[in-house]
Motif scaffolding. Sequence first.
Motif, PDB file in Angstrom:
ATOM      1  N   ALA A 153     -47.720  32.915 -59.904  1.00 12.37           N
ATOM      2  CA  ALA A 153     -48.076  33.150 -61.314  1.00 12.37           C
ATOM      3  C   ALA A 153     -49.170  32.184 -61.770  1.00 12.37           C
ATOM      4  CB  ALA A 153     -46.840  33.000 -62.193  1.00 12.37           C
ATOM      5  N   SER A 154     -49.154  30.954 -61.280  1.00 18.45           N
ATOM      6  CA  SER A 154     -50.221  30.004 -61.592  1.00 18.45           C
ATOM      7  C   SER A 154     -51.550  30.498 -61.019  1.00 18.45           C
ATOM      8  CB  SER A 154     -49.884  28.620 -61.017  1.00 18.45           C
ATOM      9  OG  SER A 154     -48.753  28.067 -61.650  1.00 18.45           O
ATOM     10  N   LEU A 156     -52.325  33.587 -60.555  1.00 19.08           N
ATOM     11  CA  LEU A 156     -52.718  34.684 -61.444  1.00 19.08           C
ATOM     12  C   LEU A 156     -53.450  34.148 -62.670  1.00 19.08           C
ATOM     13  CD1 LEU A 156     -52.668  37.536 -62.724  1.00 19.08           C
ATOM     14  CD2 LEU A 156     -50.304  37.079 -63.416  1.00 19.08           C
ATOM     15  N   ALA A 157     -52.915  33.089 -63.280  1.00 20.59           N
ATOM     16  CA  ALA A 157     -53.530  32.512 -64.478  1.00 20.59           C
ATOM     17  C   ALA A 157     -54.927  31.968 -64.183  1.00 20.59           C
ATOM     18  CB  ALA A 157     -52.633  31.409 -65.045  1.00 20.59           C
ATOM     19  N   SER A 197     -42.686  32.902 -65.040  1.00 23.88           N
ATOM     20  CA  SER A 197     -43.002  32.607 -66.450  1.00 23.88           C
ATOM     21  C   SER A 197     -43.441  31.165 -66.620  1.00 23.88           C
ATOM     22  CB  SER A 197     -41.780  32.898 -67.330  1.00 23.88           C
ATOM     23  OG  SER A 197     -41.398  34.257 -67.234  1.00 23.88           O
ATOM     24  N   PHE A 200     -46.977  30.565 -64.891  1.00 22.17           N
ATOM     25  CA  PHE A 200     -48.086  31.142 -65.660  1.00 22.17           C
ATOM     26  C   PHE A 200     -48.351  30.324 -66.921  1.00 22.17           C
ATOM     27  CE2 PHE A 200     -50.033  34.028 -68.709  1.00 22.17           C
ATOM     28  CZ  PHE A 200     -51.023  34.626 -67.942  1.00 22.17           C
ATOM     29  N   TRP A 204     -51.892  28.800 -68.078  1.00 24.24           N
ATOM     30  CA  TRP A 204     -52.546  29.595 -69.110  1.00 24.24           C
ATOM     31  C   TRP A 204     -52.588  28.877 -70.461  1.00 24.24           C
ATOM     32  CZ3 TRP A 204     -55.807  33.392 -68.988  1.00 24.24           C
ATOM     33  CH2 TRP A 204     -56.041  34.158 -70.123  1.00 24.24           C
TER      34      TRP A 204
END
Length: 222
Positions: A153-154, A156-157, A197, A200, A204
């Motif tokens: 997720a990191s 992705l950000a 969660s 990210f 973000w």
Amino acid sequence: MQETTISPRNLSSPDASNWQAAIKGLARFASTIFSPVVLTPAMFLILGLSLGTTVGWLWVALYFAVSTLIPSLLIVWMVRKGTLSDFHMKNREERSRPLFIIFFLSSILCLVFYFGGAPLVVTALGIGACFQALVMWLVTTKWKISGHSAGAASFLAILLAVDRSLALPAILILLLVMWARVQRGRHTWLQSFAGASLGFAAIWLPLQVILPYCSGPVLGCF
């Protein structure tokens, strides 16, 4: 003459065990190729290229060494010593000590960034990483949260900050990692979602905070 009965199981269809082996192999492959050990250096590479200066690369190198390289070497040493059962720390009870050390190193790193005049984006991401390490350490004392999902997720950000057109492949990677962790029995879907969660948000949110102070791309913000 005795008639031979052909059951549906005997027909030419993929064997269930072969499918299960293939699924397990895919889950193992996804967990390895998209693990934090692989994605984290990729994120630092993107950050260094975005800053694009010698000074920027030096700060990124320091960030990588303290937040990733040293903890990874420490975990390898603890595995060889027998303190940890494996590098990925699949047993929750074993995670507390390494995660506290990561949080401690991240805290020191944030102070160095702030008082040393690091680029604004490096300081912001350092604070985010410190927050993530703190939450993961505290949560791990009672519950198991997915570090693999947090790392994906990191990533992705970071990709969204570079170019939002990269969102689709990054989201697919994240979903694949979350599925793999559940498939391998390492986490539940809730634990994977919690990790995603957190990972990210840790990237973000700091980027959104500094965005008004950046004259150009946020990852190149000095």
